[in-house]
Design a protein around this motif. Structure first.
Motif, short mmCIF file in Angstrom:
data_model
loop_
_atom_site.label_atom_id
_atom_site.label_comp_id
_atom_site.label_asym_id
_atom_site.label_seq_id
_atom_site.Cartn_x
_atom_site.Cartn_y
_atom_site.Cartn_z
N LYS A 33 0.83 -1.20 0.00
CA LYS A 33 0.00 0.00 0.00
C LYS A 33 0.86 1.25 0.00
N ARG A 34 1.98 1.19 0.71
CA ARG A 34 2.92 2.32 0.78
C ARG A 34 4.33 1.78 0.89
N LEU A 35 5.31 2.60 0.52
CA LEU A 35 6.71 2.20 0.61
C LEU A 35 7.25 2.54 1.99
N THR A 36 8.15 1.71 2.46
CA THR A 36 8.76 1.93 3.77
C THR A 36 10.27 2.09 3.60
N PRO A 37 10.95 2.77 4.54
CA PRO A 37 12.40 2.97 4.43
C PRO A 37 13.16 1.65 4.33
N LEU A 38 14.24 1.66 3.55
CA LEU A 38 15.05 0.47 3.39
C LEU A 38 15.98 0.28 4.59
N VAL A 39 16.54 1.36 5.05
CA VAL A 39 17.51 1.30 6.14
C VAL A 39 17.25 2.44 7.12
N TYR A 95 14.50 3.95 -2.00
CA TYR A 95 15.76 3.49 -2.58
C TYR A 95 16.47 4.58 -3.37
N HIS A 96 15.88 5.77 -3.46
CA HIS A 96 16.59 6.90 -4.06
C HIS A 96 17.69 7.35 -3.10
N GLY A 97 18.85 7.68 -3.67
CA GLY A 97 19.91 8.16 -2.80
C GLY A 97 21.29 7.97 -3.39
N LEU A 98 22.26 7.92 -2.51
CA LEU A 98 23.67 7.81 -2.85
C LEU A 98 24.16 6.39 -2.55
N TYR A 99 24.81 5.78 -3.54
CA TYR A 99 25.36 4.43 -3.41
C TYR A 99 26.86 4.43 -3.68
N LEU A 100 27.57 3.56 -2.97
CA LEU A 100 28.97 3.26 -3.28
C LEU A 100 29.07 1.77 -3.53
#
Length: 504
Positions: free
Chosen positions: A109-115, A374-379
């Protein structure tokens, strides 16, 4: 009698089991993978809320498969829809219903934080924030490119609306301009004096167009008037970057172009012929080529190419130079088509001698215009066998670019990021972030520039000549603008800002 009862019960159990299987949406996953994972990485139902799948993404997916009934229930088809629609249906209506059931039944129903990530702390002493105002009072400035010129201690700022590229000094005053230009998407220096520029124009505006009206040209800033140019390439499909590089060691540089396009796009290497014009060697005929980096990946003395494709099949691809402008293609990383890949860079972050990948995703202008966890900065760190493993992620709504630099001059690489499709009303502190590298761990700091502008572009370099790394930002308030700041930006005349490094 008992035998009949037992038989009836068994039949009822089998019937219930059969009905249950029929209602189990997971059974349609192979069909969904077949039709939704052939041209790009398969998108998991958990990537978007049910309502977004139902009202936005699935009707458009159906259109690409040749079925338009779902979209017609929402709105009238337009000319662009007809360009996307498959000529003949690629899936039966019965099978498409099963694909829809799969996504709609399994989507949240809605997205939740990954971390759970540490909140950025406000930093006040690392940078002096110096706003850049438009030298002309016409329409609101809309900056599409900034480039720091360390040699001449200035910054090029390209204003799409007023069709002007300004050279601003370290104080933010206009030094020179060249005008009458459409939307500049990239600017490179061709000589040590930084007098000759290689300029890429995405088209008349940055808006989506199917017309091949982008081009690349050189501009000589050493002359009294900078309104002189030599066309190199024309009729490009929304080009985002042009690089000049000698790829075959014949002392004659080639041109490398990223044509983002829409339905059509290309990633090409252009060789100059005896007539003095360029001929294309198309390395990929798919749309979405956004940015390319020249590296010697395998340390054989030949320049290789790494390229980010950010539309549909979102991926980072290595093109190994095999000589004579022949390249071996290898996909290093691949992302779902809803990620909105926006930028990447290649740098050895952990000093192990291997090139790592910095990556941002946050382009949020298409079908699923919601904030995504999941939008953001990845290394992604390079492993011994050339594989990549995610070692860091920090969620940033609308993340658009990351720049590696030793900000605090302690010998390691820190990071600065900008966000374009961010939550400007309620969460402006993630608009511009500084990630301090503390022995391989990143501490996020919020730079207090938040609502000053809407940051599309970012560049690094020593603007004021004091020996440290500064940053230039360009503001792009037009277009799909979340929040209520557009009126303020229209009145303040802001083009961008400098972040002048004060060092510790």
């Amino acid at each position: 009698m008992m035998l009949r009862s037992a038989f009836a019960i068994s039949l009822l159990v089998l019937l219930c089991f059969f009905i249950g299987c029929q209602k189990d949406p997971a059974q349609h996953e192979p069909l969904a993978r077949q039709h939704c994972g052939g041209c790009h990485l398969f998108p998991d139902p958990n990537l978007l809320p049910k309502t977004v799948w139902e009202k936005d993404v699935l009707p458009y997916m159906a259109l690409r498969l040749g079925l338009d009934e779902d979209l017609k229930k929402i709105r009238k088809l337009n000319a662009n829809d007809l360009k996307v629609k498959a000529v003949q249906p690629l899936i039966s209506r019965e099978d498409w219903q099963k694909v829809k059931d799969y996504y709609l039944d399994l989507a949240p129903k809605r997205l939740t934080p990954l971390v759970s990530s540490p909140k950025a702390t406000l930093i006040e002493k690392q940078f002096e924030i110096r706003p850049l105002f438009s030298p002309i009072e016409q329409e609101m400035a809309n900056v599409t490119c900034v480039r720091i010129d360390e040699t001449n201690k200035g910054v090029y700022v390209a204003d799409e609306v007023n069709q002007t590229v300004w050279l601003m000094d370290a104080e933010g005053k206009a030094v020179k301009r060249f005008g009458g230009q459409p939307a500049v998407s990239d600017l490179q220096f061709l000589d040590a004096s930084h007098q000759n520029l290689l300029v890429t124009y995405i088209g008349e505006t940055v808006k989506v167009t199917y017309n091949a009206n982008g081009y690349a040209q050189t501009v000589n800033m050493g002359q009294k008037s900078a309104n002189n140019a030599s066309l190199l390439l024309t009729k490009l499909l929304r080009p985002t970057q042009t690089i000049q590089q000698d790829l075959d060691n014949d002392d004659q540089p080639e041109l490398i172009t990223c044509e983002f396009g829409v339905i059509e796009g290309k990633f090409s290497v252009w060789k100059k012929n005896v007539a003095g014009t360029y001929e294309a060697n198309v390395l990929s005929a798919t749309p979405g080529a956004l940015r390319s980096v020249v590296v010697d990946w395998n340390k054989d003395g030949m320049p290789d190419l790494m390229t980010l494709f950010a539309q549909g099949d979102e991926r980072i691809v290595l093109y190994l130079n095999k000589g004579n402008l022949k390249f071996e293609e290898k996909t290093l990383l691949r992302f779902p088509p809803v990620f909105g890949s926006s930028y990447f860079d290649v740098v050895d972050m952990n000093n192990d001698g291997r090139l790592d990948i910095l990556y941002t995703c946050g382009d949020n202008a298409d079908l699923s215009v919601i904030f995504k966890p999941y939008h953001g900065l990845y290394l992604f760190e390079n492993q011994e066998k050339g594989e990549f493993k995610q070692s860091y992620f920090y969620p940033i709504d609308g993340a658009y670019k990351v720049a590696p630099a030793d900000v605090d001059a302690d010998g390691d690489l820190d990071l600065v990021s900008i966000a374009f499709y961010d939550d400007i009303d309620t969460n402006p502190q993630t608009n511009v972030l500084y990630f301090e590298n503390q022995k391989g761990k990143f501490k996020p700091w919020s730079i207090p520039i938040g609502r000053m502008g809407r940051w599309l572009t970012l560049d690094t370099g020593d603007i004021d000549g004091d020996g440290d790394i500064d940053f230039a930002l360009g503001s792009h308030p037009l277009g799909l603008t979340p929040g209520r700041m557009r009126g303020t930006w229209a009145r303040n005349g802001l083009m961008g800002a400098y972040l002048l490094n004060l060092r510790k």
